[in-house]
Design a protein around this motif. Sequence first.
Motif, PDB file in Angstrom:
ATOM      1  N   ASN A   2       0.853  -1.183   0.000  1.00 23.95           N
ATOM      2  CA  ASN A   2       0.000   0.000   0.000  1.00 23.95           C
ATOM      3  C   ASN A   2       0.887   1.230   0.000  1.00 23.95           C
ATOM      4  O   ASN A   2       1.976   1.214   0.574  1.00 23.95           O
ATOM      5  CB  ASN A   2      -0.894  -0.002   1.244  1.00 23.95           C
ATOM      6  CG  ASN A   2      -1.832  -1.175   1.248  1.00 23.95           C
ATOM      7  OD1 ASN A   2      -2.894  -1.118   0.654  1.00 23.95           O
ATOM      8  ND2 ASN A   2      -1.436  -2.266   1.885  1.00 23.95           N
ATOM      9  N   TYR A   3       0.421   2.270  -0.655  1.00 20.02           N
ATOM     10  CA  TYR A   3       1.246   3.462  -0.842  1.00 20.02           C
ATOM     11  C   TYR A   3       0.502   4.723  -0.448  1.00 20.02           C
ATOM     12  O   TYR A   3      -0.693   4.863  -0.696  1.00 20.02           O
ATOM     13  CB  TYR A   3       1.645   3.604  -2.315  1.00 20.02           C
ATOM     14  CG  TYR A   3       2.377   2.423  -2.854  1.00 20.02           C
ATOM     15  CD1 TYR A   3       3.754   2.322  -2.725  1.00 20.02           C
ATOM     16  CD2 TYR A   3       1.684   1.393  -3.483  1.00 20.02           C
ATOM     17  CE1 TYR A   3       4.429   1.222  -3.224  1.00 20.02           C
ATOM     18  CE2 TYR A   3       2.355   0.292  -3.981  1.00 20.02           C
ATOM     19  CZ  TYR A   3       3.729   0.205  -3.849  1.00 20.02           C
ATOM     20  OH  TYR A   3       4.390  -0.878  -4.334  1.00 20.02           O
ATOM     21  N   THR A   4       1.233   5.644   0.137  1.00 17.51           N
ATOM     22  CA  THR A   4       0.785   7.023   0.303  1.00 17.51           C
ATOM     23  C   THR A   4       1.606   7.816  -0.691  1.00 17.51           C
ATOM     24  O   THR A   4       2.809   7.598  -0.817  1.00 17.51           O
ATOM     25  CB  THR A   4       1.056   7.522   1.737  1.00 17.51           C
ATOM     26  OG1 THR A   4       0.376   6.659   2.642  1.00 17.51           O
ATOM     27  CG2 THR A   4       0.569   8.944   1.919  1.00 17.51           C
ATOM     28  N   TYR A   5       0.948   8.703  -1.429  1.00 16.90           N
ATOM     29  CA  TYR A   5       1.651   9.395  -2.510  1.00 16.90           C
ATOM     30  C   TYR A   5       1.253  10.864  -2.573  1.00 16.90           C
ATOM     31  O   TYR A   5       0.210  11.273  -2.054  1.00 16.90           O
ATOM     32  CB  TYR A   5       1.357   8.721  -3.846  1.00 16.90           C
ATOM     33  CG  TYR A   5      -0.094   8.811  -4.250  1.00 16.90           C
ATOM     34  CD1 TYR A   5      -0.557   9.880  -5.026  1.00 16.90           C
ATOM     35  CD2 TYR A   5      -1.017   7.862  -3.838  1.00 16.90           C
ATOM     36  CE1 TYR A   5      -1.892   9.989  -5.376  1.00 16.90           C
ATOM     37  CE2 TYR A   5      -2.347   7.965  -4.181  1.00 16.90           C
ATOM     38  CZ  TYR A   5      -2.782   9.024  -4.958  1.00 16.90           C
ATOM     39  OH  TYR A   5      -4.111   9.132  -5.286  1.00 16.90           O
ATOM     40  N   ILE A   6       2.109  11.629  -3.219  1.00 12.50           N
ATOM     41  CA  ILE A   6       1.829  13.027  -3.528  1.00 12.50           C
ATOM     42  C   ILE A   6       2.046  13.198  -5.017  1.00 12.50           C
ATOM     43  O   ILE A   6       3.073  12.761  -5.548  1.00 12.50           O
ATOM     44  CB  ILE A   6       2.755  13.993  -2.767  1.00 12.50           C
ATOM     45  CG1 ILE A   6       2.608  13.827  -1.258  1.00 12.50           C
ATOM     46  CG2 ILE A   6       2.469  15.447  -3.173  1.00 12.50           C
ATOM     47  CD1 ILE A   6       3.599  14.642  -0.433  1.00 12.50           C
ATOM     48  N   VAL A   7       1.070  13.798  -5.687  1.00  9.68           N
ATOM     49  CA  VAL A   7       1.247  14.149  -7.091  1.00  9.68           C
ATOM     50  C   VAL A   7       1.279  15.665  -7.198  1.00  9.68           C
ATOM     51  O   VAL A   7       0.661  16.378  -6.401  1.00  9.68           O
ATOM     52  CB  VAL A   7       0.138  13.589  -8.011  1.00  9.68           C
ATOM     53  CG1 VAL A   7       0.211  12.081  -8.094  1.00  9.68           C
ATOM     54  CG2 VAL A   7      -1.241  14.049  -7.597  1.00  9.68           C
ATOM     55  N   GLN A   8       2.034  16.123  -8.175  1.00  9.40           N
ATOM     56  CA  GLN A   8       2.037  17.551  -8.484  1.00  9.40           C
ATOM     57  C   GLN A   8       1.125  17.746  -9.680  1.00  9.40           C
ATOM     58  O   GLN A   8       1.263  17.075 -10.702  1.00  9.40           O
ATOM     59  CB  GLN A   8       3.427  18.071  -8.797  1.00  9.40           C
ATOM     60  CG  GLN A   8       3.407  19.562  -9.057  1.00  9.40           C
ATOM     61  CD  GLN A   8       4.780  20.196  -8.981  1.00  9.40           C
ATOM     62  OE1 GLN A   8       5.782  19.508  -8.821  1.00  9.40           O
ATOM     63  NE2 GLN A   8       4.812  21.493  -9.092  1.00  9.40           N
ATOM     64  N   CYS A   9       0.179  18.657  -9.533  1.00 11.95           N
ATOM     65  CA  CYS A   9      -0.793  18.933 -10.586  1.00 11.95           C
ATOM     66  C   CYS A   9      -0.226  19.966 -11.559  1.00 11.95           C
ATOM     67  O   CYS A   9       0.754  20.640 -11.263  1.00 11.95           O
ATOM     68  CB  CYS A   9      -2.086  19.448  -9.974  1.00 11.95           C
ATOM     69  SG  CYS A   9      -2.832  18.280  -8.805  1.00 11.95           S
ATOM     70  N   SER A  10      -0.883  20.094 -12.708  1.00 10.83           N
ATOM     71  CA  SER A  10      -0.405  21.015 -13.742  1.00 10.83           C
ATOM     72  C   SER A  10      -0.394  22.461 -13.278  1.00 10.83           C
ATOM     73  O   SER A  10       0.366  23.271 -13.804  1.00 10.83           O
ATOM     74  CB  SER A  10      -1.261  20.886 -15.004  1.00 10.83           C
ATOM     75  OG  SER A  10      -2.597  21.258 -14.731  1.00 10.83           O
ATOM     76  N   ASP A  11      -1.210  22.803 -12.286  1.00 18.58           N
ATOM     77  CA  ASP A  11      -1.225  24.176 -11.765  1.00 18.58           C
ATOM     78  C   ASP A  11      -0.217  24.376 -10.633  1.00 18.58           C
ATOM     79  O   ASP A  11      -0.173  25.430 -10.010  1.00 18.58           O
ATOM     80  CB  ASP A  11      -2.628  24.572 -11.307  1.00 18.58           C
ATOM     81  CG  ASP A  11      -3.126  23.770 -10.110  1.00 18.58           C
ATOM     82  OD1 ASP A  11      -2.408  22.863  -9.632  1.00 18.58           O
ATOM     83  OD2 ASP A  11      -4.245  24.047  -9.652  1.00 18.58           O
TER      84      ASP A  11
END
Length: 80
Positions: A2-11
């Motif tokens: 299982n993973y906790t993640y952060i994505v960076q959005c286009s904004d």
Amino acid sequence: MNYTYIVQCSDGSLYTGWTNDLEKRIRAHNDGKGAKYTKSRRPVSLAYYEGFRTKEEAMRREWEIKHMSREEKVKMIETL
């Protein structure tokens, strides 16, 4: 796993979540089938993740990260 993640959005904003299939979840975000928040902020790119044995651990870490300031999250991403 299982993973906790952060994505960076286009904004430039950051979104934190958890999943048991990281690649599939990032694809879902970019296909507009992920979170409502990321749907209008595509494309997203994976900025950070941590692996956990249980769903509960991943969800707990997601909660912790969501309560961090943006500066704390950026600092954590930069140490990766």
